[in-house]
Enzyme design. Structure first.
Site, PDB file in Angstrom:
ATOM      1  N   LYS A   1       0.758   4.759   1.000  1.00 54.30           N
ATOM      2  CA  LYS A   1      -0.075   5.395   2.024  1.00 54.30           C
ATOM      3  C   LYS A   1       0.757   6.399   2.819  1.00 54.30           C
ATOM      4  O   LYS A   1       1.748   6.026   3.438  1.00 54.30           O
ATOM      5  CB  LYS A   1      -0.619   4.291   2.935  1.00 54.30           C
ATOM      6  CG  LYS A   1      -1.456   4.701   4.104  1.00 54.30           C
ATOM      7  CD  LYS A   1      -1.870   3.427   4.842  1.00 54.30           C
ATOM      8  CE  LYS A   1      -2.781   3.683   6.013  1.00 54.30           C
ATOM      9  NZ  LYS A   1      -3.155   2.418   6.685  1.00 54.30           N
TER      10      LYS A   1
ATOM     11  N   GLU B   1     -14.535  -5.887   1.130  1.00 53.67           N
ATOM     12  CA  GLU B   1     -13.954  -5.934   2.473  1.00 53.67           C
ATOM     13  C   GLU B   1     -15.016  -6.222   3.531  1.00 53.67           C
ATOM     14  O   GLU B   1     -16.077  -5.600   3.549  1.00 53.67           O
ATOM     15  CB  GLU B   1     -13.282  -4.600   2.788  1.00 53.67           C
ATOM     16  CG  GLU B   1     -12.601  -4.551   4.148  1.00 53.67           C
ATOM     17  CD  GLU B   1     -11.882  -3.241   4.378  1.00 53.67           C
ATOM     18  OE1 GLU B   1     -10.762  -3.081   3.860  1.00 53.67           O
ATOM     19  OE2 GLU B   1     -12.437  -2.367   5.072  1.00 53.67           O
TER      20      GLU B   1
ATOM     21  N   GLU C   1       0.810  -1.224   0.000  1.00 50.62           N
ATOM     22  CA  GLU C   1       0.000   0.000   0.000  1.00 50.62           C
ATOM     23  C   GLU C   1       0.841   1.271   0.000  1.00 50.62           C
ATOM     24  O   GLU C   1       1.742   1.446   0.819  1.00 50.62           O
ATOM     25  CB  GLU C   1      -0.923  -0.003   1.211  1.00 50.62           C
ATOM     26  CG  GLU C   1      -2.005   1.060   1.141  1.00 50.62           C
ATOM     27  CD  GLU C   1      -3.218   0.660   1.952  1.00 50.62           C
ATOM     28  OE1 GLU C   1      -4.183   0.166   1.332  1.00 50.62           O
ATOM     29  OE2 GLU C   1      -3.200   0.835   3.176  1.00 50.62           O
TER      30      GLU C   1
ATOM     31  N   ASN D   1     -10.655  -7.504   7.078  1.00 48.16           N
ATOM     32  CA  ASN D   1      -9.981  -6.433   7.805  1.00 48.16           C
ATOM     33  C   ASN D   1      -9.963  -6.781   9.285  1.00 48.16           C
ATOM     34  O   ASN D   1     -11.016  -6.949   9.903  1.00 48.16           O
ATOM     35  CB  ASN D   1     -10.695  -5.096   7.571  1.00 48.16           C
ATOM     36  CG  ASN D   1      -9.845  -3.911   7.970  1.00 48.16           C
ATOM     37  OD1 ASN D   1      -9.028  -4.006   8.888  1.00 48.16           O
ATOM     38  ND2 ASN D   1     -10.020  -2.792   7.287  1.00 48.16           N
TER      39      ASN D   1
ATOM     40  N   LYS E   1      -7.752   2.502  -3.476  1.00 43.69           N
ATOM     41  CA  LYS E   1      -8.203   2.387  -2.083  1.00 43.69           C
ATOM     42  C   LYS E   1      -9.001   3.650  -1.746  1.00 43.69           C
ATOM     43  O   LYS E   1      -8.470   4.653  -1.276  1.00 43.69           O
ATOM     44  CB  LYS E   1      -6.993   2.232  -1.169  1.00 43.69           C
ATOM     45  CG  LYS E   1      -7.335   1.913   0.297  1.00 43.69           C
ATOM     46  CD  LYS E   1      -7.740   0.462   0.458  1.00 43.69           C
ATOM     47  CE  LYS E   1      -7.880   0.088   1.935  1.00 43.69           C
ATOM     48  NZ  LYS E   1      -6.602   0.075   2.661  1.00 43.69           N
TER      49      LYS E   1
ATOM     50  N   GLU F   1      -5.994  -8.311   5.849  1.00 40.69           N
ATOM     51  CA  GLU F   1      -5.751  -6.871   5.930  1.00 40.69           C
ATOM     52  C   GLU F   1      -5.582  -6.427   7.383  1.00 40.69           C
ATOM     53  O   GLU F   1      -6.320  -6.862   8.257  1.00 40.69           O
ATOM     54  CB  GLU F   1      -6.929  -6.091   5.317  1.00 40.69           C
ATOM     55  CG  GLU F   1      -7.262  -6.420   3.888  1.00 40.69           C
ATOM     56  CD  GLU F   1      -8.500  -5.693   3.395  1.00 40.69           C
ATOM     57  OE1 GLU F   1      -8.996  -6.044   2.315  1.00 40.69           O
ATOM     58  OE2 GLU F   1      -8.985  -4.781   4.113  1.00 40.69           O
ATOM     59  N   SER F   2      -4.632  -5.552   7.612  1.00 39.85           N
ATOM     60  CA  SER F   2      -4.401  -4.870   8.891  1.00 39.85           C
ATOM     61  C   SER F   2      -3.759  -5.780   9.949  1.00 39.85           C
ATOM     62  O   SER F   2      -4.128  -6.958  10.089  1.00 39.85           O
ATOM     63  CB  SER F   2      -5.697  -4.280   9.464  1.00 39.85           C
ATOM     64  OG  SER F   2      -6.240  -3.314   8.584  1.00 39.85           O
TER      65      SER F   2
END
Length: 399
Positions: A185, A295, A183, A317, A246, A353-354
């Site tokens: 970001k 998601e 990503e 997520n 995103k 994710e995360s």
């Protein structure tokens, strides 16, 4: 002859004006039981531009003519009722994120809708709701400046899409590890600035060199300091990795805009979008050659998405959207039992994710059934993001 507009429970909650000629139109709202009648000539007279059809008084203030004002009032009522209808649908699916701040009905509204304003009034319940409220206004303003019809014309000059899901599968087969969506970001609401010396193209190139299968590019400006210009710049720089836009998508307009800016995939958040919207947006994505990453955050969202046809990618997520804290065991919980069996049967790629920072984290979610991971913070904060990829996986995965 009458043109009838109906918003039924089985239809996507949008209002479309029939093209067939008619003397008058009746707009029906089953949720409220109300109907609105308008002369066909007024309905057909560029309804989408009515708000711009204003004359100015001597002091420069906007002043509506009596005829335009009556149509304006009717449209305000229609928009408010459609919004209420959307909220009703979302609530039945466990969606707690309100699309926009609660407001009272328009001045001329007379109808049976039971209207309630929550105790917190116009205060967002959490950061995601705050982002969505702002995004709803932002998109409305963007649509006025550049309508969907203009975006459709711009598609002729858009670059061809690349196979996002295919790139993840190929990476998994090549390395035996989850395909990486790295990503791009700069910041986040919970962590603030992640990288002061932020050059999106250089970061994207470092990710690609380090073995990333795909890239995710934040395009939200207010909360993540991203932009669609970053997405476009990375695409024009010749980065071969397929690109995920995103963005917090609340309108099909954003999908078209992402496409003309060079995206190969878009993110759709089940905590925000009702099932009908997700189905509709997946169809739009397929029509445009885009991949949709859906998601989810909990069991109910996962169950909803697994009932939707055409889903290729599901992102789990591990971050709590209310507190922004994360727990990677959430991945295991959502992939256990029948859900995991259904995902394997449908050959859906699951993206973790995360909360992924170490080789042990990656190994944990892979053991749960994940075949791709989306990682931003732990990579972008490294002085060399490309080398950060090797540290994340515990070995060099570059080609």
């Amino acid at each position: 002859m009458e043109g009838v507009l109906s918003l039924g429970a089985a239809a996507t909650p949008r209002v479309a004006i029939p093209t067939a000629p008619s003397n008058r139109h009746i707009i029906k709202f089953p949720s409220s039981g109300r109907s609105l009648q308008m002369p066909g000539s007024l309905m057909a007279d560029r309804i989408d531009c009515i708000r711009a059809q204003k004359s100015e008084s001597k002091d420069g203030s906007a002043k509506l003519s009596p005829v335009t004002e009556s149509v304006e009032n009717a449209l305000e009522i229609k928009e408010w009722e459609v919004g209420m209808f959307q909220d009703e649908i979302a609530a039945t699916q466990g969606i707690n994120i309100r699309r926009r701040p609660p407001t009272g009905p328009p001045l001329h509204y007379v109808g049976p809708f039971e209207f309630r304003i929550e105790n917190e009034g116009n205060t967002p319940r959490n950061i995601l709701e705050e982002i969505i409220w702002h995004k709803d206004m932002e998109v409305s303003q963007r649509k006025e400046r550049r309508p969907l019809s203009a975006l459709k014309k711009a598609l002729e000059n858009a670059p061809p899409t690349r196979d996002f899901a295919g790139a993840l599968r190929a990476s998994y087969l090549r390395t035996g590890l989850p395909g990486l969506i790295a990503e791009v970001k700069k910041a986040s609401p919970s962590r603030g600035i992640l990288r002061e010396n932020f050059n999106p193209v250089e970061i994207a190139q470092a990710y690609e060199k380090g073995g990333a299968a795909c890239l995710s590019v934040l395009t939200d400006e207010k909360y993540f300091q991203g932009s669609f210009e970053n997405l476009e710049a990375i695409r024009k720089a010749g980065v071969k990795c397929p690109l995920l836009c995103k963005e917090f998508i609340v309108d099909v307009w954003q999908i078209y805009y992402a496409r003309i800016k060079g995206a190969d995939a878009v993110l759709l958040i089940a905590a925000v979008l009702p099932d009908l919207d997700i189905r509709y947006m997946i169809k739009i994505c397929k029509m445009l050659g885009l991949t949709a990453l859906i998601e989810v955050h909990d069991e109910r969202e996962m169950d909803r998405v697994l009932r939707i046809e055409g889903v290729e990618l599901i992102g789990i997520n591990n971050r709590d959207l209310g507190t922004f804290k994360f727990d990677i065991s959430n991945t295991k919980k959502l992939l256990e039992g029948k859900r995991g069996e259904m995902i394997r049967k449908k050959d859906i790629i699951v993206v973790g994710e995360s909360g992924l920072f170490t080789p042990a984290d990656v190994a944990y979610v892979q053991e749960c059934g994940v075949k791709a991971v989306l990682v931003g913070e732990s990579l972008v904060k490294k002085s060399d993001p490309g080398k950060g990829i090797a540290e994340l996986f515990g070995k060099d995965i570059s080609v």
